[in-house]
Design a protein around this motif. Structure first.
Motif, mmCIF file in Angstrom:
data_model
loop_
_atom_site.group_PDB
_atom_site.id
_atom_site.type_symbol
_atom_site.label_atom_id
_atom_site.label_comp_id
_atom_site.label_asym_id
_atom_site.label_seq_id
_atom_site.Cartn_x
_atom_site.Cartn_y
_atom_site.Cartn_z
ATOM 1 N N GLU A 266 78.896 -20.594 30.211
ATOM 2 C CA GLU A 266 78.960 -19.879 28.933
ATOM 3 C C GLU A 266 79.521 -20.754 27.816
ATOM 4 O O GLU A 266 79.092 -20.641 26.655
ATOM 5 C CB GLU A 266 79.809 -18.605 29.086
ATOM 6 C CG GLU A 266 79.166 -17.497 29.893
ATOM 7 C CD GLU A 266 79.296 -17.721 31.382
ATOM 8 O OE1 GLU A 266 79.845 -18.772 31.788
ATOM 9 O OE2 GLU A 266 78.838 -16.849 32.153
ATOM 10 N N ILE A 267 80.503 -21.608 28.131
ATOM 11 C CA ILE A 267 81.068 -22.487 27.110
ATOM 12 C C ILE A 267 80.014 -23.451 26.590
ATOM 13 O O ILE A 267 79.902 -23.707 25.384
ATOM 14 C CB ILE A 267 82.286 -23.250 27.666
ATOM 15 C CG1 ILE A 267 83.440 -22.280 27.969
ATOM 16 C CG2 ILE A 267 82.757 -24.311 26.671
ATOM 17 C CD1 ILE A 267 84.026 -21.634 26.741
ATOM 18 N N GLY A 268 79.213 -23.997 27.497
ATOM 19 C CA GLY A 268 78.138 -24.879 27.084
ATOM 20 C C GLY A 268 77.139 -24.166 26.178
ATOM 21 O O GLY A 268 76.686 -24.712 25.164
ATOM 22 N N GLU A 269 76.772 -22.937 26.545
ATOM 23 C CA GLU A 269 75.871 -22.159 25.697
ATOM 24 C C GLU A 269 76.484 -21.903 24.328
ATOM 25 O O GLU A 269 75.806 -21.946 23.302
ATOM 26 C CB GLU A 269 75.544 -20.828 26.386
ATOM 27 C CG GLU A 269 74.665 -20.953 27.613
ATOM 28 C CD GLU A 269 73.276 -21.461 27.254
ATOM 29 O OE1 GLU A 269 72.804 -21.177 26.126
ATOM 30 O OE2 GLU A 269 72.662 -22.158 28.093
ATOM 31 N N LEU A 270 77.804 -21.629 24.321
ATOM 32 C CA LEU A 270 78.487 -21.386 23.040
ATOM 33 C C LEU A 270 78.445 -22.623 22.153
ATOM 34 O O LEU A 270 78.184 -22.530 20.945
ATOM 35 C CB LEU A 270 79.935 -20.970 23.315
ATOM 36 C CG LEU A 270 80.824 -20.764 22.082
ATOM 37 C CD1 LEU A 270 80.275 -19.638 21.213
ATOM 38 C CD2 LEU A 270 82.264 -20.467 22.498
ATOM 39 N N VAL A 271 78.700 -23.791 22.708
ATOM 40 C CA VAL A 271 78.688 -25.034 21.925
ATOM 41 C C VAL A 271 77.301 -25.285 21.361
ATOM 42 O O VAL A 271 77.131 -25.634 20.177
ATOM 43 C CB VAL A 271 79.168 -26.210 22.794
ATOM 44 C CG1 VAL A 271 78.973 -27.537 22.054
ATOM 45 C CG2 VAL A 271 80.634 -26.026 23.167
ATOM 46 N N ARG A 272 76.268 -25.108 22.181
ATOM 47 C CA ARG A 272 74.910 -25.346 21.699
ATOM 48 C C ARG A 272 74.505 -24.317 20.637
ATOM 49 O O ARG A 272 73.830 -24.660 19.653
ATOM 50 C CB ARG A 272 73.932 -25.332 22.879
ATOM 51 C CG ARG A 272 74.044 -26.572 23.770
ATOM 52 C CD ARG A 272 72.959 -26.605 24.826
ATOM 53 N NE ARG A 272 73.172 -25.603 25.865
ATOM 54 C CZ ARG A 272 73.922 -25.771 26.936
ATOM 55 N NH1 ARG A 272 74.575 -26.920 27.119
ATOM 56 N NH2 ARG A 272 74.065 -24.815 27.834
ATOM 57 N N ALA A 273 74.943 -23.053 20.829
ATOM 58 C CA ALA A 273 74.650 -22.027 19.817
ATOM 59 C C ALA A 273 75.368 -22.347 18.505
ATOM 60 O O ALA A 273 74.820 -22.139 17.416
ATOM 61 C CB ALA A 273 75.068 -20.653 20.338
ATOM 62 N N PHE A 274 76.591 -22.873 18.621
ATOM 63 C CA PHE A 274 77.336 -23.256 17.417
ATOM 64 C C PHE A 274 76.625 -24.387 16.680
ATOM 65 O O PHE A 274 76.569 -24.401 15.434
ATOM 66 C CB PHE A 274 78.755 -23.672 17.798
ATOM 67 C CG PHE A 274 79.660 -23.875 16.618
ATOM 68 C CD1 PHE A 274 80.404 -22.828 16.107
ATOM 69 C CD2 PHE A 274 79.762 -25.114 16.005
ATOM 70 C CE1 PHE A 274 81.229 -23.010 15.020
ATOM 71 C CE2 PHE A 274 80.576 -25.311 14.916
ATOM 72 C CZ PHE A 274 81.321 -24.257 14.428
ATOM 73 N N ALA A 275 76.088 -25.321 17.414
ATOM 74 C CA ALA A 275 75.358 -26.429 16.782
ATOM 75 C C ALA A 275 74.143 -25.909 16.025
ATOM 76 O O ALA A 275 73.857 -26.323 14.892
ATOM 77 C CB ALA A 275 74.941 -27.441 17.850
ATOM 78 N N ARG A 276 73.398 -24.974 16.658
ATOM 79 C CA ARG A 276 72.243 -24.400 15.965
ATOM 80 C C ARG A 276 72.676 -23.603 14.735
ATOM 81 O O ARG A 276 72.028 -23.640 13.682
ATOM 82 C CB ARG A 276 71.456 -23.497 16.925
ATOM 83 C CG ARG A 276 70.786 -24.261 18.068
ATOM 84 C CD ARG A 276 69.811 -23.364 18.804
ATOM 85 N NE ARG A 276 70.478 -22.212 19.425
ATOM 86 C CZ ARG A 276 70.970 -22.215 20.657
ATOM 87 N NH1 ARG A 276 70.901 -23.312 21.402
ATOM 88 N NH2 ARG A 276 71.547 -21.126 21.141
ATOM 89 N N MET A 277 73.801 -22.892 14.863
ATOM 90 C CA MET A 277 74.296 -22.094 13.733
ATOM 91 C C MET A 277 74.701 -22.979 12.559
ATOM 92 O O MET A 277 74.426 -22.674 11.396
ATOM 93 C CB MET A 277 75.496 -21.248 14.176
ATOM 94 C CG MET A 277 76.056 -20.339 13.082
ATOM 95 S SD MET A 277 77.648 -19.648 13.516
ATOM 96 C CE MET A 277 78.663 -21.120 13.450
ATOM 97 N N SER A 278 75.370 -24.113 12.840
ATOM 98 C CA SER A 278 75.781 -25.016 11.758
ATOM 99 C C SER A 278 74.578 -25.569 11.021
ATOM 100 O O SER A 278 74.579 -25.702 9.788
ATOM 101 C CB SER A 278 76.637 -26.149 12.330
ATOM 102 O OG SER A 278 75.874 -26.950 13.212
ATOM 103 N N GLU A 279 73.517 -25.859 11.746
ATOM 104 C CA GLU A 279 72.295 -26.330 11.094
ATOM 105 C C GLU A 279 71.690 -25.238 10.215
ATOM 106 O O GLU A 279 71.230 -25.504 9.102
ATOM 107 C CB GLU A 279 71.291 -26.779 12.151
ATOM 108 C CG GLU A 279 71.720 -28.007 12.946
ATOM 109 C CD GLU A 279 70.770 -28.315 14.085
ATOM 110 O OE1 GLU A 279 69.777 -27.547 14.243
ATOM 111 O OE2 GLU A 279 71.009 -29.296 14.824
#
Length: 706
Positions: free
Chosen positions: A252-265
């Motif tokens: 879940e932490i990995g998914e959160l980090v990747r979702a955060f990266a998409r959100m920042s973009e």
């Protein structure tokens, strides 16, 4: 104000860990205290049980000794054989734990106590236990701290001839109890120490588990979240290029980090669109209020450092509501779009380098303008803006004419803050409206004073009727044919305790703009009806009273209900009430006004059109608006003797109104010649200073009596 302390996730986890340890310690302490309490309870229960057993054993021995002694002493006591009694008593005294022996008669007097000379012989027993021992019906034991007293009665043939008492010591029983409890206490203490050891070992294991869990949380959760927090801070600062987060973890932490990266973009992509929407008026493409305020704040900071000057022009369209009401809001939006382009072109044409133009809301625009001679340049710009806005607009094949009122304030002469400059420009624009619209005004300190006086007047007008400061005067209205008094017009007067008489032209306008006219109109209507009811004379046609109705009262839509309530409360006849409305009030919404006036006339109330001839209506509207009379404005009456045109217009109004069956009333008759001309032209009624000045209700009543 003290700022809250910011705690990191590491600190929070540490605090949580400490809290958990404290809770565990508290539970361990509670468990240990419970263990100690249980051990103490066990000792007390054991001691109590042993003590009870010892008491029962001692009591059984005492009862046996007492019963045996009583049986053996029956005959010796009957024959008063002291020798035998002494032998029995001494034999009992030799028994273990026996402290004393007393043999007594039926009256409680001592017969023998086992001693040689029996010093207490014949004396009554006086110790605290004697009473119960003497009155016992059977074997009876009594306890004290150190002794057990067991008494047994002595009977012959059912008759009580005396009794015996045996006292046993409790010391040996207590000693045996202590000897039995000591091993038990030692075993309980050993068990308690063993339990404490297990509890401490469990606590140490829990602490070790907690430290391990905290380390795992630190590495697997806290560190990744801290990285996300730092990235979020960069996003908050607008540093989207510095945001670089990634993770190969498949949880879940990995998914959160990747979702955060998409959100920042996505945030970086939409930030530009959001800023454009937040700072731009969608209808005109100009800056909005928020963008203009920020630009003004920045410009003021720059000018304060360089001692520069600027002008703030507040542009408000005149009668823009008429466009929305007649052509619709879509047409109004189109008008605003065209006018915004004209304003922009006018500013650019006059060399508005660095000028800021914004739509401030509704039909309001604001211009930030800089030039060398700021006062002259801003005045010239205001004139150009007014001219541009006054040029006809082509809208859906029709020409639309509008005007504008402009207020101007100057920095640093009028104010130094953005908020004060905007306020000053708004005040100056309002003064341009008061001056007749279609013009501009520079802000001055006197305007502030005028606004302050108006606000103060509004505050003092509230409750003026209840305080008795407002009253009604009446100007008589005569029938011109025979100069007979027919009725009166109600006129409101304000006698201010400090300012004296406040002109109606001043406080009526304040009441209109503040909304107080509605409550004031109700008071005036009721009071006028009450006074009119008192004017009626037996055998004569009841006089009427005319009351002016404001446009605001007409727009509310409840005027028929208010009138009906006033008539019912005062008992005045409906035909005695005449309501006067101006042309502009009726024509503002002709459909609604016609419906309301029809309802009023259906009840018998008369409707007059006041100040007739001064508006934009013309006589044609008399066919569509149901009225009973018109009042020719005093501006026509004043010149009927000098101006043939006014005389011709007045004669035409009278003739056309009569052709429609409408009564004509002339206002402002101030000379006999005016009266005669109007009477000759067939004017029905009239009022003016020559006929009668406004007077109190009591004087008006006297006139009607005469």
């Amino acid at each position: 104000m003290k700022l809250p302390v910011k705690l990191g996730l590491r600190v929070e986890l540490l605090l949580i860990m400490c809290g958990v340890m404290l809770v565990i310690a508290a539970l361990v302490a509670a468990l240990w205290l419970h263990e100690k309490a249980s051990s103490r309870d066990a000792r007390e229960l054991s001691a109590s049980a042993m003590r009870e057993l010892a008491r029962e054993g001692l009591l059984g021995r005492g009862q046996t000794l007492s019963s045996q002694l009583a049986d053996a002493a029956t005959n010796p006591l009957y024959y008063l054989d002291l020798a035998k009694l002494g032998e029995l008593a001494r034999a009992t005294l030799r028994q273990p734990d026996v402290v004393y022996v007393v043999i007594h008669d039926a009256e409680g007097q001592v017969v023998h106590d086992g001693s040689g000379d029996i010093p207490a012989f014949g004396q009554p027993m006086s110790d605290p236990m004697a009473y119960e021992a003497l009155n016992a019906e059977g074997v009876h034991g009594q306890w004290s701290d150190k002794l057990l007293d067991v008494a047994s009665p002595i009977r012959i043939g059912g008759e009580r001839i005396g009794g015996v008492r045996v006292g046993l010591s409790r010391e040996s029983a207590n000693r045996r109890e202590q000897e039995m409890l000591e091993p038990l206490a030692e075993r309980l203490q050993a068990a308690s120490n063993e339990h404490l050891g297990w509890i401490l070992a469990l606590m140490a294991a829990l602490v070790a588990m907690g430290v391990s869990a905290m380390g795992l949380l630190q590495r697997r959760i806290v560190t990744p979240i801290s990285g996300l927090a730092e990235a979020a801070a960069r996003i908050e600062q607008g540093r989207y290029a510095d945001v670089k987060v990634s993770s190969d973890r498949q949880d879940e932490i990995g998914e959160l980090v990747r979702a955060f990266a998409r959100m920042s973009e996505s945030v970086a992509r939409h930030d530009r669109d959001i800023r454009r929407m937040a700072y731009t008026d969608s209808l005109t493409g100009l800056s909005n209020r928020l963008a203009f305020r920020e630009a003004l704040d920045d410009r003021l900071l720059t000018l304060q450092a360089s001692s520069g000057e600027l002008a703030l022009l507040f542009v408000d369209l005149d009668d823009f509501k008429r466009v929305n009401d007649t052509l619709g809001h879509e047409a109004g939006d189109e008008v605003l779009g065209q006018l915004s382009m004209r304003i922009r072109m006018a500013v650019e044409r006059l060399g508005g380098v660095g000028a800021e133009i914004a739509r401030f809301g509704g039909d309001e625009f604001i211009v930030l303008f800089m030039a060398e001679d700021i006062r002259a340049s801003s005045g010239h710009l205001a004139e150009s803006l007014i001219e541009e806005i006054q040029r006809p607009l082509v809208l859906r094949g029709r020409q639309v004419f509008l005007g504008a009122s402009v207020g101007i304030t100057l920095f640093p002469f009028d104010a130094s803050s953005a908020g004060q400059l905007l306020k000053n420009a708004d005040i100056a624009m309002y003064q341009a409206k008061v001056a007749g619209k279609g013009c501009y005004r520079f802000y001055s300190k006197a305007m502030d004073q005028a606004v302050e006086r108006r606000v103060q007047l509004e505050e003092e007008l509230r409750g003026a009727w209840e305080r008795g400061e407002l009253s009604l005067h009446y100007q008589p209205i005569y029938r011109l044919a025979d100069r007979r008094l027919m009725g009166a017009e109600a006129l409101c007067r304000w006698q201010h305790p400090r300012l004296g008489v406040v002109p109606p032209s001043v406080f009526i306008e304040v009441a209109e703009q503040s909304g107080l006219i509605e409550s004031l109109g109700r008071h005036v209507l009721v009071q006028a009806c009450q006074d009119a009811a008192a004017w009626s004379q037996p055998g004569m046609e009841p006089p009427f009273v005319s009351v002016n109705i404001s446009p605001r009262q007409l727009r509310t839509g409840d005027l028929p209900d208010v009138v009906a309530s006033a008539l019912a409360a005062t008992g005045v006849l409906p035909k005695q009430l005449h309501l006067e409305l101006t042309e502009t009030a009726v024509l503002g919404d002709e459909v609604q006004a016609s419906a309301l006036l029809s309802r009023l006339r259906a009840t018998g109330v008369k409707v007059w059109l006041d100040d007739f001839g001064t508006g934009f209506s013309g006589l044609s509207h008399l066919r569509r608006v149901p009225v009973d009379g018109v009042k020719i404005d005093r501006s026509f009456v004043a010149d009927v003797l000098r101006d043939p045109d006014d005389l011709a217009l007045t004669s035409a109004i009278i003739a056309m109104a009569h052709s429609l069956g409408i009564t004509v009333v002339a206002e402002g008759i101030e000379a006999e010649g005016q009266y005669e001309v109007l009477r000759e032209r067939g004017c029905d009624q009239g009022q003016g200073f020559w006929l009668g000045r406004p007077m109190p209700a009591s004087e008006m009543q006297r006139r009607f009596r005469e």
